[in-house]
Design a protein around this motif. Sequence first.
Motif, PDB file in Angstrom:
ATOM      1  N   TYR A  42      -0.656   6.471  13.409  1.00 14.44           N
ATOM      2  CA  TYR A  42      -0.574   5.105  13.927  1.00 14.44           C
ATOM      3  C   TYR A  42       0.177   5.100  15.260  1.00 14.44           C
ATOM      4  O   TYR A  42      -0.255   4.486  16.238  1.00 14.44           O
ATOM      5  CB  TYR A  42       0.170   4.207  12.935  1.00 14.44           C
ATOM      6  CG  TYR A  42      -0.706   3.241  12.185  1.00 14.44           C
ATOM      7  CD1 TYR A  42      -1.120   2.042  12.765  1.00 14.44           C
ATOM      8  CD2 TYR A  42      -1.111   3.501  10.878  1.00 14.44           C
ATOM      9  CE1 TYR A  42      -1.900   1.136  12.073  1.00 14.44           C
ATOM     10  CE2 TYR A  42      -1.899   2.609  10.177  1.00 14.44           C
ATOM     11  CZ  TYR A  42      -2.298   1.426  10.780  1.00 14.44           C
ATOM     12  OH  TYR A  42      -3.077   0.533  10.092  1.00 14.44           O
ATOM     13  N   ILE A  43       1.305   5.778  15.285  1.00 14.88           N
ATOM     14  CA  ILE A  43       2.123   5.840  16.505  1.00 14.88           C
ATOM     15  C   ILE A  43       1.376   6.581  17.606  1.00 14.88           C
ATOM     16  O   ILE A  43       1.408   6.194  18.781  1.00 14.88           O
ATOM     17  CB  ILE A  43       3.477   6.507  16.203  1.00 14.88           C
ATOM     18  CG1 ILE A  43       4.289   5.625  15.248  1.00 14.88           C
ATOM     19  CG2 ILE A  43       4.258   6.761  17.489  1.00 14.88           C
ATOM     20  CD1 ILE A  43       5.520   6.292  14.678  1.00 14.88           C
ATOM     21  N   GLY A  44       0.675   7.659  17.222  1.00 12.47           N
ATOM     22  CA  GLY A  44      -0.126   8.390  18.202  1.00 12.47           C
ATOM     23  C   GLY A  44      -1.190   7.513  18.830  1.00 12.47           C
ATOM     24  O   GLY A  44      -1.435   7.591  20.040  1.00 12.47           O
ATOM     25  N   CYS A  45      -1.823   6.669  18.022  1.00 11.42           N
ATOM     26  CA  CYS A  45      -2.806   5.718  18.542  1.00 11.42           C
ATOM     27  C   CYS A  45      -2.168   4.785  19.561  1.00 11.42           C
ATOM     28  O   CYS A  45      -2.730   4.514  20.627  1.00 11.42           O
ATOM     29  CB  CYS A  45      -3.406   4.900  17.407  1.00 11.42           C
ATOM     30  SG  CYS A  45      -4.598   5.784  16.399  1.00 11.42           S
ATOM     31  N   ALA A  56      -6.091   0.221  13.122  1.00  6.12           N
ATOM     32  CA  ALA A  56      -6.973   1.074  12.333  1.00  6.12           C
ATOM     33  C   ALA A  56      -7.577   0.296  11.176  1.00  6.12           C
ATOM     34  O   ALA A  56      -8.730   0.537  10.783  1.00  6.12           O
ATOM     35  CB  ALA A  56      -6.207   2.289  11.821  1.00  6.12           C
ATOM     36  N   TYR A  57      -6.826  -0.635  10.624  1.00  6.33           N
ATOM     37  CA  TYR A  57      -7.304  -1.441   9.503  1.00  6.33           C
ATOM     38  C   TYR A  57      -8.469  -2.331   9.929  1.00  6.33           C
ATOM     39  O   TYR A  57      -9.537  -2.323   9.305  1.00  6.33           O
ATOM     40  CB  TYR A  57      -6.162  -2.299   8.957  1.00  6.33           C
ATOM     41  CG  TYR A  57      -6.551  -3.178   7.792  1.00  6.33           C
ATOM     42  CD1 TYR A  57      -6.632  -2.653   6.497  1.00  6.33           C
ATOM     43  CD2 TYR A  57      -6.830  -4.529   7.970  1.00  6.33           C
ATOM     44  CE1 TYR A  57      -7.000  -3.454   5.419  1.00  6.33           C
ATOM     45  CE2 TYR A  57      -7.196  -5.343   6.905  1.00  6.33           C
ATOM     46  CZ  TYR A  57      -7.276  -4.793   5.629  1.00  6.33           C
ATOM     47  OH  TYR A  57      -7.636  -5.589   4.565  1.00  6.33           O
ATOM     48  N   GLU A 118       1.172  -3.414   8.696  1.00  5.27           N
ATOM     49  CA  GLU A 118       1.187  -4.739   9.307  1.00  5.27           C
ATOM     50  C   GLU A 118       2.346  -4.936  10.272  1.00  5.27           C
ATOM     51  O   GLU A 118       2.182  -5.530  11.342  1.00  5.27           O
ATOM     52  CB  GLU A 118       1.220  -5.816   8.220  1.00  5.27           C
ATOM     53  CG  GLU A 118      -0.064  -5.912   7.421  1.00  5.27           C
ATOM     54  CD  GLU A 118      -0.023  -7.024   6.392  1.00  5.27           C
ATOM     55  OE1 GLU A 118       1.078  -7.584   6.166  1.00  5.27           O
ATOM     56  OE2 GLU A 118      -1.070  -7.332   5.814  1.00  5.27           O
ATOM     57  N   ALA A 119       3.530  -4.466   9.905  1.00  5.12           N
ATOM     58  CA  ALA A 119       4.712  -4.652  10.759  1.00  5.12           C
ATOM     59  C   ALA A 119       4.518  -3.957  12.101  1.00  5.12           C
ATOM     60  O   ALA A 119       4.866  -4.501  13.156  1.00  5.12           O
ATOM     61  CB  ALA A 119       5.958  -4.115  10.050  1.00  5.12           C
ATOM     62  N   PHE A 120       3.966  -2.749  12.066  1.00  6.67           N
ATOM     63  CA  PHE A 120       3.730  -2.004  13.306  1.00  6.67           C
ATOM     64  C   PHE A 120       2.643  -2.673  14.134  1.00  6.67           C
ATOM     65  O   PHE A 120       2.792  -2.832  15.355  1.00  6.67           O
ATOM     66  CB  PHE A 120       3.331  -0.567  12.979  1.00  6.67           C
ATOM     67  CG  PHE A 120       3.163   0.309  14.198  1.00  6.67           C
ATOM     68  CD1 PHE A 120       4.263   0.900  14.793  1.00  6.67           C
ATOM     69  CD2 PHE A 120       1.906   0.523  14.745  1.00  6.67           C
ATOM     70  CE1 PHE A 120       4.115   1.697  15.922  1.00  6.67           C
ATOM     71  CE2 PHE A 120       1.748   1.317  15.869  1.00  6.67           C
ATOM     72  CZ  PHE A 120       2.858   1.907  16.456  1.00  6.67           C
ATOM     73  N   ILE A 123       3.683  -5.616  16.295  1.00  7.88           N
ATOM     74  CA  ILE A 123       4.354  -5.278  17.563  1.00  7.88           C
ATOM     75  C   ILE A 123       3.366  -4.660  18.541  1.00  7.88           C
ATOM     76  O   ILE A 123       3.251  -5.079  19.695  1.00  7.88           O
ATOM     77  CB  ILE A 123       5.522  -4.304  17.308  1.00  7.88           C
ATOM     78  CG1 ILE A 123       6.572  -4.964  16.417  1.00  7.88           C
ATOM     79  CG2 ILE A 123       6.129  -3.841  18.625  1.00  7.88           C
ATOM     80  CD1 ILE A 123       7.653  -4.019  15.924  1.00  7.88           C
ATOM     81  N   ALA A 124       2.639  -3.633  18.085  1.00  5.59           N
ATOM     82  CA  ALA A 124       1.743  -2.876  18.964  1.00  5.59           C
ATOM     83  C   ALA A 124       0.585  -3.729  19.471  1.00  5.59           C
ATOM     84  O   ALA A 124       0.046  -3.469  20.555  1.00  5.59           O
ATOM     85  CB  ALA A 124       1.203  -1.658  18.220  1.00  5.59           C
ATOM     86  N   HIS A 125       0.207  -4.734  18.702  1.00  7.89           N
ATOM     87  CA  HIS A 125      -0.947  -5.565  19.031  1.00  7.89           C
ATOM     88  C   HIS A 125      -0.573  -6.775  19.874  1.00  7.89           C
ATOM     89  O   HIS A 125      -1.456  -7.531  20.303  1.00  7.89           O
ATOM     90  CB  HIS A 125      -1.606  -6.027  17.721  1.00  7.89           C
ATOM     91  CG  HIS A 125      -3.091  -6.160  17.797  1.00  7.89           C
ATOM     92  ND1 HIS A 125      -3.715  -7.258  18.331  1.00  7.89           N
ATOM     93  CD2 HIS A 125      -4.085  -5.322  17.406  1.00  7.89           C
ATOM     94  CE1 HIS A 125      -5.023  -7.112  18.262  1.00  7.89           C
ATOM     95  NE2 HIS A 125      -5.281  -5.948  17.704  1.00  7.89           N
ATOM     96  N   SER A 126       0.707  -6.967  20.137  1.00  9.77           N
ATOM     97  CA  SER A 126       1.164  -8.189  20.811  1.00  9.77           C
ATOM     98  C   SER A 126       0.815  -8.192  22.298  1.00  9.77           C
ATOM     99  O   SER A 126       0.718  -7.137  22.933  1.00  9.77           O
ATOM    100  CB  SER A 126       2.689  -8.320  20.658  1.00  9.77           C
ATOM    101  OG  SER A 126       3.348  -7.306  21.387  1.00  9.77           O
ATOM    102  N   PRO A 127       0.640  -9.372  22.892  1.00  9.19           N
ATOM    103  CA  PRO A 127       0.380  -9.480  24.326  1.00  9.19           C
ATOM    104  C   PRO A 127       1.497  -8.861  25.161  1.00  9.19           C
ATOM    105  O   PRO A 127       1.232  -8.258  26.208  1.00  9.19           O
ATOM    106  CB  PRO A 127       0.292 -10.994  24.557  1.00  9.19           C
ATOM    107  CG  PRO A 127      -0.118 -11.550  23.238  1.00  9.19           C
ATOM    108  CD  PRO A 127       0.559 -10.685  22.216  1.00  9.19           C
TER     109      PRO A 127
END
Length: 253
Positions: A42-45, A56-57, A118-120, A123-127
């Motif tokens: 996930y972090i690598g992505c 990924a989900y 979900e928690a990650f 954050i990663a998906h935020s604008p």
Amino acid sequence: MAIIFLLIIHWYSSLFFQSVFHHRYAAHAMFTMTKGWEKAFYIGCYVTQGSSYISAYAYGIMHRLHHAHTDTKEDPHSPGNSNNVFAMMWQTRNNYFDIFTGKTNVEQKYTIGLPKWEAFDKIAHSPLSRIAWCGFYVFLYYLLAPSWWYYLLLPLHFGMGAIQGAVVNWLAHVVGYVNFKVNNTSKNLIPVDFIFWGEAYHNNHHKHPSRPNNSVKWFEVDAGYWVMKMLDQLKVIRLRTHKAPRLKELVPK
């Protein structure tokens, strides 16, 4: 040369995680891994996709829908539903976000075994995260670009993941050669896939969607598969055989 090297590294590293983690692991469950390694991927992505990061989900659901409804109106990313590649990219983007935000009602069978953090993702998906990554790319170009025209390459970094997905999902249903007769327009883009980690063998993949190795002819080389073989030997992942039963209800024969 530093900018070109940066672009190449970004292309192949981003594509690796999209191909191996998003596509082959999340969508098709071609291998298993521990929850710890799953989070590492996930972090690598996130690190490699940056401003174009996708979950990924949500991707897994969207791609399973693609296989279940290939080239029909229900296909979330088919060239047949759009007038051009840009229209398909926008349609794909909308379908993806509807899945990610829960606006699309998804049958439970399409969520079986999907990785979820979900928690990650929040954050990663935020604008804000996307803007920060765009700023980071601009800063790298400020440090490395020898001329102003190199900045014209920045959009490739901004939308790296989306561009890679569009090339395969558009072109591989429009041009290329066919090894198998299937009930859709999937094609193999190039005989020797040194660009897409083996994802260019799209017709082969649609014929055998659960098979880890996308290559079938002697001249076809699936780099993604050989990397997975190496990770399997290192016990990072556990490859399934393509004969093993998994997610059969998601993929039409």
